[in-house]
Design a protein around this motif. Structure first.
Motif, PDB file in Angstrom:
ATOM      1  N   SER A  68      -4.006   9.897   0.412  1.00  0.00           N
ATOM      2  CA  SER A  68      -3.858  10.553   1.710  1.00  0.00           C
ATOM      3  C   SER A  68      -3.810   9.516   2.825  1.00  0.00           C
ATOM      4  CB  SER A  68      -5.011  11.525   1.975  1.00  0.00           C
ATOM      5  OG  SER A  68      -6.217  10.816   2.204  1.00  0.00           O
ATOM      6  N   ALA A  69      -3.219   9.935   3.950  1.00  0.00           N
ATOM      7  CA  ALA A  69      -3.169   9.057   5.119  1.00  0.00           C
ATOM      8  C   ALA A  69      -4.573   8.799   5.650  1.00  0.00           C
ATOM      9  CB  ALA A  69      -2.298   9.697   6.203  1.00  0.00           C
ATOM     10  N   THR A  70      -5.429   9.813   5.587  1.00  0.00           N
ATOM     11  CA  THR A  70      -6.803   9.662   6.059  1.00  0.00           C
ATOM     12  C   THR A  70      -7.551   8.604   5.258  1.00  0.00           C
ATOM     13  OG1 THR A  70      -6.855  11.996   6.737  1.00  0.00           O
ATOM     14  CG2 THR A  70      -8.979  10.865   6.465  1.00  0.00           C
ATOM     15  N   GLN A  71      -7.362   8.632   3.952  1.00  0.00           N
ATOM     16  CA  GLN A  71      -8.001   7.642   3.080  1.00  0.00           C
ATOM     17  C   GLN A  71      -7.524   6.232   3.428  1.00  0.00           C
ATOM     18  OE1 GLN A  71      -6.828   6.827  -1.218  1.00  0.00           O
ATOM     19  NE2 GLN A  71      -8.660   8.070  -1.554  1.00  0.00           N
ATOM     20  N   HIS A  92       0.849  -1.190   0.000  1.00  0.00           N
ATOM     21  CA  HIS A  92       0.000   0.000   0.000  1.00  0.00           C
ATOM     22  C   HIS A  92       0.889   1.245   0.000  1.00  0.00           C
ATOM     23  CE1 HIS A  92      -3.857  -2.085   0.764  1.00  0.00           C
ATOM     24  NE2 HIS A  92      -3.058  -2.991   1.314  1.00  0.00           N
ATOM     25  N   ILE A  93       0.732   2.087  -1.002  1.00  0.00           N
ATOM     26  CA  ILE A  93       1.526   3.301  -1.144  1.00  0.00           C
ATOM     27  C   ILE A  93       0.673   4.493  -0.736  1.00  0.00           C
ATOM     28  CG2 ILE A  93       2.758   4.800  -2.751  1.00  0.00           C
ATOM     29  CD1 ILE A  93       3.220   2.288  -4.499  1.00  0.00           C
ATOM     30  N   VAL A  94       1.153   5.244   0.248  1.00  0.00           N
ATOM     31  CA  VAL A  94       0.437   6.435   0.707  1.00  0.00           C
ATOM     32  C   VAL A  94       1.305   7.651   0.435  1.00  0.00           C
ATOM     33  CG1 VAL A  94      -0.630   7.610   2.666  1.00  0.00           C
ATOM     34  CG2 VAL A  94      -0.734   5.112   2.512  1.00  0.00           C
ATOM     35  N   GLU A  97       0.607  12.688  -6.795  1.00  0.00           N
ATOM     36  CA  GLU A  97       0.170  11.681  -7.761  1.00  0.00           C
ATOM     37  C   GLU A  97       1.332  11.109  -8.567  1.00  0.00           C
ATOM     38  OE1 GLU A  97      -3.121  11.083 -11.367  1.00  0.00           O
ATOM     39  OE2 GLU A  97      -2.768  13.065 -10.477  1.00  0.00           O
ATOM     40  N   THR A  98       2.267  11.965  -8.962  1.00  0.00           N
ATOM     41  CA  THR A  98       3.397  11.483  -9.775  1.00  0.00           C
ATOM     42  C   THR A  98       4.246  10.493  -8.986  1.00  0.00           C
ATOM     43  OG1 THR A  98       4.685  13.437  -9.102  1.00  0.00           O
ATOM     44  CG2 THR A  98       3.524  13.539 -11.224  1.00  0.00           C
ATOM     45  N   VAL A  99       4.416  10.742  -7.688  1.00  0.00           N
ATOM     46  CA  VAL A  99       5.201   9.836  -6.836  1.00  0.00           C
ATOM     47  C   VAL A  99       4.459   8.512  -6.670  1.00  0.00           C
ATOM     48  CG1 VAL A  99       6.174   9.464  -4.544  1.00  0.00           C
ATOM     49  CG2 VAL A  99       6.323  11.718  -5.608  1.00  0.00           C
TER      50      VAL A  99
END
Length: 206
Positions: A37-40, A9-11, A15-17
């Motif tokens: 986002s971390a919240t998501q 899981h990439i947080v 967007e480019t990163v």
């Protein structure tokens, strides 16, 4: 359970990163999910059974350290790697104090990232295997009769057969019979193995 079954899981708020990391890891054979986002991510973290996390430290809604704190507080911690800028090493150390297994400084090579993610994925897979083993032990304990559970409680407490027999009002020979039966049901190779099983899952047999 292998690392191939582990979802990375990439947080990251950029967007480019997110996309570049996802492409790199997908090419290396990892299953990947991205979160903006971390919240998501926190909203679904509790449902993740076999995953690891790679997160940026500096994000607008919640930084990586706080994300890890909240994961730990909600008992949803995953093997985690944080990506840090040159001036964020102190934050990265804080992240490791809060459960991260590694941090990677920008700019980083693909090889360094892949190696770190491989370690995290291996740890995630091991954790799933460990949880499955503990669940199996709990199921075996649940299959015992009431008397077998009473004998098991005495065994785990370190009591000899005579003491268990006296407490339960049965003969030492009967205790031996029950003990042999529960050893088979618990699939224990030895008495220490039996005690270790019950201690590992932290349950009271009775």
């Amino acid at each position: 359970m292998s690392t191939a079954d582990t979802v990375v899981h990439i947080v990251d708020d950029e967007e480019t990163v997110r996309n570049s990391l996802a492409f790199l890891l997908s090419t290396a054979g990892f299953a990947v999910r991205v979160h903006e986002s971390a919240t998501q991510f926190l909203a679904l973290a509790g449902e993740i059974t076999n995953g690891c996390l790679i997160t940026d430290l500096r994000m607008p809604d919640m930084d990586g350290v706080e994300l890890l704190r909240r994961l730990r507080a909600s008992d949803a911690m995953l093997p985690a790697i944080v990506i840090t800028g040159h001036g964020d090493v102190h934050m990265a150390v804080e992240a490791m104090k809060n459960g991260a297994i590694d941090f990677i400084e920008k700019p980083f090579s693909e090889a360094v990232l892949i190696e770190s993610i491989t370690r995290a994925a291996s740890r995630a897979a091991e954790r799933v295997q460990s949880q499955a083993a503990m669940d199996a032990v709990r199921q075996r304990v649940a299959s015992l009769s009431e008397r077998e559970r009473q004998v098991l409680a005495g065994v785990v407490a370190g009591h000899p057969n005579k003491t268990i027999a006296l407490e339960l009002g049965i003969s030492p020979r009967t205790v031996e019979v029950y003990r042999a039966g529960l050893m088979g049901k618990m699939q224990a190779r030895s008495l220490p193995d039996l005690v270790r099983m019950v201690m590992d899952v932290r349950i009271d047999p009775v």
